[in-house]
Write a protein that holds these residues in place. Structure first.
Motif, mmCIF file in Angstrom:
data_model
loop_
_atom_site.group_PDB
_atom_site.id
_atom_site.type_symbol
_atom_site.label_atom_id
_atom_site.label_comp_id
_atom_site.label_asym_id
_atom_site.label_seq_id
_atom_site.Cartn_x
_atom_site.Cartn_y
_atom_site.Cartn_z
ATOM 1 N N ILE A 188 0.824 -1.200 0.000
ATOM 2 C CA ILE A 188 0.000 0.000 0.000
ATOM 3 C C ILE A 188 0.860 1.253 0.000
ATOM 4 O O ILE A 188 0.498 2.267 -0.610
ATOM 5 C CB ILE A 188 -0.978 -0.029 1.193
ATOM 6 C CG1 ILE A 188 -1.984 -1.170 1.001
ATOM 7 C CG2 ILE A 188 -1.707 1.299 1.348
ATOM 8 C CD1 ILE A 188 -2.943 -1.376 2.155
ATOM 9 N N MET A 189 2.007 1.215 0.651
ATOM 10 C CA MET A 189 2.888 2.369 0.615
ATOM 11 C C MET A 189 3.306 2.671 -0.816
ATOM 12 O O MET A 189 3.244 3.819 -1.283
ATOM 13 C CB MET A 189 4.124 2.134 1.499
ATOM 14 C CG MET A 189 4.955 3.399 1.745
ATOM 15 S SD MET A 189 6.056 3.859 0.387
ATOM 16 C CE MET A 189 7.292 2.585 0.549
ATOM 17 N N GLU A 373 -13.090 10.030 -3.320
ATOM 18 C CA GLU A 373 -13.799 8.826 -2.887
ATOM 19 C C GLU A 373 -12.955 8.024 -1.898
ATOM 20 O O GLU A 373 -13.498 7.436 -0.951
ATOM 21 C CB GLU A 373 -14.149 7.981 -4.106
ATOM 22 C CG GLU A 373 -15.227 8.612 -4.985
ATOM 23 C CD GLU A 373 -15.453 7.831 -6.266
ATOM 24 O OE1 GLU A 373 -14.732 6.831 -6.492
ATOM 25 O OE2 GLU A 373 -16.357 8.233 -7.051
ATOM 26 N N LEU A 374 -11.645 8.014 -2.117
ATOM 27 C CA LEU A 374 -10.764 7.325 -1.180
ATOM 28 C C LEU A 374 -10.812 8.001 0.185
ATOM 29 O O LEU A 374 -10.895 7.329 1.228
ATOM 30 C CB LEU A 374 -9.330 7.337 -1.731
ATOM 31 C CG LEU A 374 -8.275 6.578 -0.924
ATOM 32 C CD1 LEU A 374 -8.572 5.091 -0.881
ATOM 33 C CD2 LEU A 374 -6.885 6.814 -1.523
ATOM 34 N N ASP A 375 -10.800 9.318 0.189
ATOM 35 C CA ASP A 375 -10.873 10.064 1.447
ATOM 36 C C ASP A 375 -12.210 9.810 2.142
ATOM 37 O O ASP A 375 -12.264 9.604 3.366
ATOM 38 C CB ASP A 375 -10.694 11.555 1.157
ATOM 39 C CG ASP A 375 -10.413 12.362 2.421
ATOM 40 O OD1 ASP A 375 -10.020 11.758 3.441
ATOM 41 O OD2 ASP A 375 -10.572 13.600 2.377
ATOM 42 N N GLU A 376 -13.286 9.783 1.378
ATOM 43 C CA GLU A 376 -14.614 9.530 1.944
ATOM 44 C C GLU A 376 -14.735 8.109 2.490
ATOM 45 O O GLU A 376 -15.470 7.865 3.451
ATOM 46 C CB GLU A 376 -15.681 9.782 0.880
ATOM 47 C CG GLU A 376 -15.811 11.246 0.491
ATOM 48 C CD GLU A 376 -16.655 11.442 -0.757
ATOM 49 O OE1 GLU A 376 -17.154 10.419 -1.299
ATOM 50 O OE2 GLU A 376 -16.807 12.603 -1.188
ATOM 51 N N ASP A 383 -12.208 -1.904 5.761
ATOM 52 C CA ASP A 383 -11.164 -2.872 6.070
ATOM 53 C C ASP A 383 -10.072 -2.770 5.008
ATOM 54 O O ASP A 383 -10.198 -2.052 4.012
ATOM 55 C CB ASP A 383 -11.718 -4.293 6.170
ATOM 56 C CG ASP A 383 -12.394 -4.771 4.887
ATOM 57 O OD1 ASP A 383 -12.013 -4.317 3.791
ATOM 58 O OD2 ASP A 383 -13.312 -5.603 4.971
ATOM 59 N N LYS A 384 -8.987 -3.502 5.230
ATOM 60 C CA LYS A 384 -7.820 -3.405 4.353
ATOM 61 C C LYS A 384 -8.151 -3.811 2.925
ATOM 62 O O LYS A 384 -7.687 -3.184 1.961
ATOM 63 C CB LYS A 384 -6.687 -4.277 4.917
ATOM 64 C CG LYS A 384 -5.357 -4.119 4.210
ATOM 65 C CD LYS A 384 -4.283 -4.911 4.951
ATOM 66 C CE LYS A 384 -2.914 -4.774 4.328
ATOM 67 N NZ LYS A 384 -1.882 -5.543 5.068
ATOM 68 N N ALA A 385 -8.954 -4.850 2.769
ATOM 69 C CA ALA A 385 -9.312 -5.327 1.436
ATOM 70 C C ALA A 385 -10.048 -4.253 0.636
ATOM 71 O O ALA A 385 -9.852 -4.124 -0.578
ATOM 72 C CB ALA A 385 -10.161 -6.587 1.544
ATOM 73 N N GLN A 386 -10.886 -3.470 1.293
ATOM 74 C CA GLN A 386 -11.613 -2.397 0.606
ATOM 75 C C GLN A 386 -10.668 -1.299 0.147
ATOM 76 O O GLN A 386 -10.839 -0.730 -0.937
ATOM 77 C CB GLN A 386 -12.687 -1.825 1.537
ATOM 78 C CG GLN A 386 -13.855 -2.758 1.793
ATOM 79 C CD GLN A 386 -14.813 -2.195 2.819
ATOM 80 O OE1 GLN A 386 -14.433 -1.908 3.967
ATOM 81 N NE2 GLN A 386 -16.070 -2.037 2.430
ATOM 82 N N ILE A 387 -9.665 -1.001 0.966
ATOM 83 C CA ILE A 387 -8.681 0.005 0.586
ATOM 84 C C ILE A 387 -7.872 -0.474 -0.618
ATOM 85 O O ILE A 387 -7.632 0.275 -1.583
ATOM 86 C CB ILE A 387 -7.740 0.322 1.763
ATOM 87 C CG1 ILE A 387 -8.526 0.954 2.907
ATOM 88 C CG2 ILE A 387 -6.616 1.247 1.312
ATOM 89 C CD1 ILE A 387 -9.178 2.265 2.562
ATOM 90 N N LEU A 391 -7.722 1.308 -4.345
ATOM 91 C CA LEU A 391 -6.470 1.688 -4.994
ATOM 92 C C LEU A 391 -6.324 1.009 -6.350
ATOM 93 O O LEU A 391 -5.854 1.615 -7.318
ATOM 94 C CB LEU A 391 -5.289 1.335 -4.087
ATOM 95 C CG LEU A 391 -5.129 2.200 -2.844
ATOM 96 C CD1 LEU A 391 -4.086 1.594 -1.900
ATOM 97 C CD2 LEU A 391 -4.716 3.622 -3.223
ATOM 98 N N GLN A 392 -6.731 -0.232 -6.439
ATOM 99 C CA GLN A 392 -6.626 -0.960 -7.709
ATOM 100 C C GLN A 392 -7.539 -0.373 -8.779
ATOM 101 O O GLN A 392 -7.248 -0.494 -9.974
ATOM 102 C CB GLN A 392 -6.949 -2.441 -7.483
ATOM 103 C CG GLN A 392 -5.844 -3.188 -6.739
ATOM 104 C CD GLN A 392 -6.223 -4.596 -6.358
ATOM 105 O OE1 GLN A 392 -7.399 -4.915 -6.186
ATOM 106 N NE2 GLN A 392 -5.216 -5.474 -6.213
ATOM 107 N N SER A 393 -8.611 0.273 -8.362
ATOM 108 C CA SER A 393 -9.517 0.878 -9.339
ATOM 109 C C SER A 393 -8.862 2.031 -10.082
ATOM 110 O O SER A 393 -9.233 2.339 -11.218
ATOM 111 C CB SER A 393 -10.790 1.365 -8.644
ATOM 112 O OG SER A 393 -10.519 2.496 -7.818
#
Length: 411
Positions: A188-189, A373-376, A383-387, A391-393
């Motif tokens: 993620i970094m 949308e990421l900030d919202e 959870d981590k999977a949603q983040i 990001l993959q989107s």
């Protein structure tokens, strides 16, 4: 050497010499030829200029400032949340006979996201050069959802806020530090820095933007090698992955990469060192053996963390407990890379640096919407999977490595 007095050996350890002799294997900076070739261009751009450095108390930011001062800026404003780091930066610069701080020099111990920083930028600006080094840099920062939120806000969302403010009075040069982990990110970094690259390039129509991906900075704050000094000073064992190789630069080289990219880069370019895997990659295990040899010791290889912690209490002579392990933490690459096959490279312009031509003409509105949308998303405690999915989107090449293990679970 006989019995080594462990309490007196670290103060005599010369990190600069050790880096040159055992890590980079370079007696002079790898980037020295390009610094000398472009000295007049650098001097013309920097001499008398107004400069803002954010995150200037860290290893790379501090090195950047020391490189910058050789070219006599007229004004230097440094912002960093690390008050002690700023104190040390001032002491380092004022104690060096070869460096001269401008009369218009101030340091501010604040977070660059605070409203007071906005006031400072308005009051002290406009700036000719702005360099942002305020970043989460550790893979371990994805250990939990709260750390992930802080990482992404610092590396992306707060960077956007800064860019929006600078758009009112655009600088002549804007630089924001990236990482080699942004190429084909698996953590993620790295994904946050890849997204940051897309973000800053989207402001290409407002002012010149550059960045740089580079190697591990040897003995930088918080690094494994800096930790070795702390471990031995605290009479604790050493521990590192046996199967991980990395590219390394010295702190001076890190500062030079950033300065060259900041001043010499054309907008939307990403700089990287022209290292090769066969020549410049080195394993942490090899460095560990060299580190101990420099102290007149050798590794007492242990089968577990527990064994290493027991042995360090009873060690005698010149053997020092070390636990080598296979890498098994989330988001860890065994070998780093600076660019991908799909990126356009220029390897001819500089002797020591390659340049990636980024595409600034992406869908800016869509990118900024994805960041909003990421900030919202954080308002709903995802959870981590949603983040990772979010990001993959926007970064389709992001292939997260998830093992369920993080670096805080290691010694």
């Amino acid at each position: 050497m006989g019995t080594y007095n462990i309490d007196t050996m670290i103060p005599s350890f010369n990190t600069d010499q050790f880096i040159a002799d055992h890590i980079t294997f370079r007696p002079t900076s790898f980037f020295n030829p390009d610094v000398l070739d472009h000295w007049q261009t650098l001097e013309h751009a920097i001499k008398g200029s107004a400069v803002l450095v954010i995150g200037g108390a860290g290893t790379i930011g501090s090195a950047f400032i020391q490189c910058l001062l050789q070219f006599h800026p007229g004004k230097l404003i440094v912002v960093d949340i690390n008050e002690n780091g700023l104190t040390e930066l001032v002491r380092t610069c004022r104690s060096n006979a070869e460096l001269q701080l401008p009369s218009a020099f101030k340091t501010y111990p604040i977070n660059f996201n605070d409203r007071v920083c906005e006031k400072i930028v308005r009051a002290e600006g406009p700036f000719d050069i702005v360099a942002n080094f305020a970043a989460h840099k550790h893979v371990r920062s994805e250990k939990d959802i709260y750390s992930i939120e802080a990482l992404l806000k610092n590396n992306v969302i707060y960077a956007k806020k800064l860019l929006d403010q600078l758009s009112v009075t655009p600088p002549k040069h804007f630089f924001c530090v990236s990482t080699d982990k942004a190429a084909n990110p698996v953590n993620i970094m790295g994904a946050s820095k890849k997204l940051m690259e897309h973000l800053i390039m989207s402001y290409d129509d407002l002012f010149p933007i550059t960045t740089a991906r580079f190697a591990n900075v040897a003995f930088s704050n918080g690094s494994l090698l800096a930790g070795y000094l702390e471990r031995i000073n605290q009479h604790q064992p050493l521990s590192c992955p046996s199967d991980v190789k990395r590219y390394f630069v010295s702190p001076q080289e890190a500062g030079e990469i950033c300065l060259l990219a900041c001043i010499l880069g054309q907008s939307s370019e990403i700089f990287f060192p022209k290292f090769t895997a066969t020549t410049n990659l080195i394993s942490f295990e090899d460095i560990t053996h060299s580190f101990l040899a420099q102290l007149g010791m050798s590794a007492d290889i242990c089968a577990s963390e527990e064994e290493a912690k027991v042995k360090v209490k009873t060690r005698m002579g010149n053997k020092y407990p070390v636990y080598f392990f296979k890498s098994e933490t989330s988001g860890e690459k065994l070998q780093e890379e600076f660019y991908t096959e799909s990126e356009t490279l220029d390897l001819a312009r500089f002797k020591s640096l390659g340049v990636i031509s980024s595409d600034p003409h992406q869908d800016k509105a869509r990118l900024h919407q994805a960041i909003r949308e990421l900030d919202e998303l954080f308002e709903r405690t995802p959870d981590k999977a949603q983040i990772v999915s979010a990001l993959q989107s926007v970064i389709p090449e992001f292939q997260h490595i998830e093992t369920g293990m993080n670096l805080d679970q290691k010694m």
